[in-house]
Design a protein around this motif. Structure first.
Motif, mmCIF file in Angstrom:
data_model
loop_
_atom_site.group_PDB
_atom_site.id
_atom_site.type_symbol
_atom_site.label_atom_id
_atom_site.label_comp_id
_atom_site.label_asym_id
_atom_site.label_seq_id
_atom_site.Cartn_x
_atom_site.Cartn_y
_atom_site.Cartn_z
ATOM 1 N N THR A 189 13.832 -64.774 37.980
ATOM 2 C CA THR A 189 13.936 -63.537 38.757
ATOM 3 C C THR A 189 15.367 -63.228 39.185
ATOM 4 O O THR A 189 15.645 -62.116 39.637
ATOM 5 N N LEU A 190 16.259 -64.202 39.093
ATOM 6 C CA LEU A 190 17.597 -64.047 39.665
ATOM 7 C C LEU A 190 18.391 -62.877 39.076
ATOM 8 O O LEU A 190 19.040 -62.140 39.829
ATOM 9 N N PRO A 191 18.389 -62.656 37.736
ATOM 10 C CA PRO A 191 19.123 -61.487 37.227
ATOM 11 C C PRO A 191 18.621 -60.175 37.831
ATOM 12 O O PRO A 191 19.416 -59.333 38.257
ATOM 13 N N GLY A 192 17.293 -60.015 37.888
ATOM 14 C CA GLY A 192 16.739 -58.812 38.499
ATOM 15 C C GLY A 192 17.075 -58.720 39.970
ATOM 16 O O GLY A 192 17.331 -57.632 40.500
ATOM 17 N N LEU A 193 17.088 -59.872 40.650
ATOM 18 C CA LEU A 193 17.415 -59.895 42.080
ATOM 19 C C LEU A 193 18.827 -59.385 42.321
ATOM 20 O O LEU A 193 19.060 -58.577 43.238
ATOM 21 N N LEU A 194 19.772 -59.824 41.519
ATOM 22 C CA LEU A 194 21.167 -59.401 41.691
ATOM 23 C C LEU A 194 21.338 -57.917 41.382
ATOM 24 O O LEU A 194 22.030 -57.194 42.109
ATOM 25 N N VAL A 195 20.683 -57.453 40.324
ATOM 26 C CA VAL A 195 20.768 -56.024 39.975
ATOM 27 C C VAL A 195 20.131 -55.177 41.062
ATOM 28 O O VAL A 195 20.683 -54.155 41.485
ATOM 29 N N GLY A 196 18.963 -55.595 41.551
ATOM 30 C CA GLY A 196 18.281 -54.858 42.612
ATOM 31 C C GLY A 196 19.090 -54.807 43.896
ATOM 32 O O GLY A 196 19.140 -53.777 44.575
ATOM 33 N N SER A 197 19.749 -55.922 44.228
ATOM 34 C CA SER A 197 20.587 -55.954 45.429
ATOM 35 C C SER A 197 21.753 -54.981 45.304
ATOM 36 O O SER A 197 22.086 -54.258 46.254
ATOM 37 N N PHE A 198 22.363 -54.934 44.134
ATOM 38 C CA PHE A 198 23.480 -54.022 43.890
ATOM 39 C C PHE A 198 23.029 -52.564 44.015
ATOM 40 O O PHE A 198 23.677 -51.754 44.683
ATOM 41 N N ILE A 199 21.888 -52.254 43.391
ATOM 42 C CA ILE A 199 21.379 -50.878 43.441
ATOM 43 C C ILE A 199 21.015 -50.497 44.878
ATOM 44 O O ILE A 199 21.368 -49.412 45.358
ATOM 45 N N GLY A 200 20.312 -51.385 45.568
ATOM 46 C CA GLY A 200 19.901 -51.092 46.938
ATOM 47 C C GLY A 200 21.075 -50.875 47.863
ATOM 48 O O GLY A 200 21.069 -49.965 48.697
ATOM 49 N N TYR A 201 22.113 -51.690 47.721
ATOM 50 C CA TYR A 201 23.287 -51.589 48.591
ATOM 51 C C TYR A 201 24.047 -50.290 48.356
ATOM 52 O O TYR A 201 24.474 -49.627 49.303
ATOM 53 N N HIS A 202 24.204 -49.885 47.100
ATOM 54 C CA HIS A 202 25.045 -48.729 46.783
ATOM 55 C C HIS A 202 24.308 -47.391 46.832
ATOM 56 O O HIS A 202 24.950 -46.351 46.943
ATOM 57 N N PHE A 203 22.969 -47.437 46.775
ATOM 58 C CA PHE A 203 22.230 -46.181 46.749
ATOM 59 C C PHE A 203 21.422 -45.946 48.019
ATOM 60 O O PHE A 203 20.607 -45.035 48.068
ATOM 61 N N LEU A 204 21.662 -46.766 49.052
ATOM 62 C CA LEU A 204 20.926 -46.638 50.304
ATOM 63 C C LEU A 204 21.041 -45.240 50.888
ATOM 64 O O LEU A 204 20.058 -44.632 51.321
ATOM 65 N N LYS A 205 22.240 -44.669 50.907
ATOM 66 C CA LYS A 205 22.462 -43.367 51.537
ATOM 67 C C LYS A 205 21.804 -42.219 50.782
ATOM 68 O O LYS A 205 21.638 -41.136 51.321
ATOM 69 N N LYS A 206 21.435 -42.451 49.529
ATOM 70 C CA LYS A 206 20.849 -41.386 48.726
ATOM 71 C C LYS A 206 19.321 -41.367 48.784
ATOM 72 O O LYS A 206 18.684 -40.518 48.186
ATOM 73 N N ILE A 207 18.743 -42.324 49.513
ATOM 74 C CA ILE A 207 17.286 -42.443 49.587
ATOM 75 C C ILE A 207 16.773 -41.695 50.809
ATOM 76 O O ILE A 207 17.313 -41.824 51.908
ATOM 77 N N ASN A 208 15.723 -40.915 50.626
ATOM 78 C CA ASN A 208 15.032 -40.282 51.754
ATOM 79 C C ASN A 208 14.020 -41.292 52.299
ATOM 80 O O ASN A 208 13.005 -41.563 51.649
#
Length: 241
Positions: free
Chosen positions: A199-218
């Motif tokens: 799961t680690l590759p997906g975990l790192l990608v998900g963390s990156f996406i979540g951190y950088h796209f937080l402000k764009k989420i309603n």
């Protein structure tokens, strides 16, 4: 193993995204993982993921932890974990699946109720104890007590930095405490640990996406999307278990 690898990668992706964005996806992660691992061992596969993200979080938020607040509900959370460990030891895989479906529906209904009702009662001592106890049971049985703990912490009138730090340390301590219980139950094994590594590759990608796209989420729309998807997952657990 191809389908299992996809499921594990997706579980890691959602876990990382949830941890570093708005959260609230714990009810969805476990049913997804149970597509390939339909039993309590799925809990043990997820636990190392949560501990990894917890370590990342506590390293980021080291200061301003409200330890008096934590000490009000952590002891009862530990008791809830202890009680739930006996329950896990006494049920089979089919019973676990159905119980998980009930728990998901309950958490969704609780969230809906709290959206429209005042939560000032969370400041009372009995609320801290009950949230700790039931949160301990939910986290041990479903790895999805985030809404309960967050609800309690939000009502303690903490500033943003203290809230984030206290929340991160609460999850880290609780997840570490769960480790010996999963080991004693035979859920945490070399096989589940190996599955966690996938799961680690997906975990790192998900963390990156979540951190950088937080402000764009309603947040409101996203919360309803997660509730609908979690409800569908619960129905799947009931109907096809």
């Amino acid at each position: 193993m191809d389908s299992a690898w996809i499921v594990l990668s997706l579980a890691g992706l959602i876990t990382g995204f949830s941890k570093f964005s708005i959260g609230g996806m714990g009810l969805l992660i476990l049913p997804i993982l149970m597509i390939s691992y339909p039993g309590p061992e799925a809990l043990a596969i997820l636990l190392p993921l949560y501990i990894v993200t917890d370590i990342m979080a506590v390293c980021s938020y080291k200061a301003k932890v409200a330890w008096p607040v934590l000490l009000r509900f952590l002891p009862l959370a530990f008791l809830g974990i202890y009680v739930a460990s006996y329950f896990l030891a006494s049920i089979d895989a089919d019973q676990f699946v159905r119980f998980l479906g009930v728990m998901i529906i309950f958490m969704i209904l609780l969230g809906l109720y709290l959206d429209y009702r005042p939560t000032t009662f969370m400041r009372k001592p009995w609320a801290a104890y009950s949230m700790g106890f039931f949160g301990g049971i939910v986290t041990m049985m479903a790895n999805a007590a985030g809404p309960l703990f967050s609800l309690f912490l939000l009502e303690q009138k903490l500033n943003k930095e203290t809230y984030v730090s206290t929340r991160a340390w609460a999850f880290f301590i609780i997840n570490v405490v769960k480790l010996p219980f999963y080991l004693s139950l035979g859920l945490l094994t070399l096989e589940t640990t190996e599955a966690s590594l996938y799961t680690l590759p997906g975990l790192l990608v998900g963390s990156f996406i979540g951190y950088h796209f937080l402000k764009k989420i309603n947040p409101v729309q996203f919360k309803w999307l997660i509730r609908i998807m979690s409800a569908l997952a619960a129905c799947k657990l009931f109907l096809f278990s």
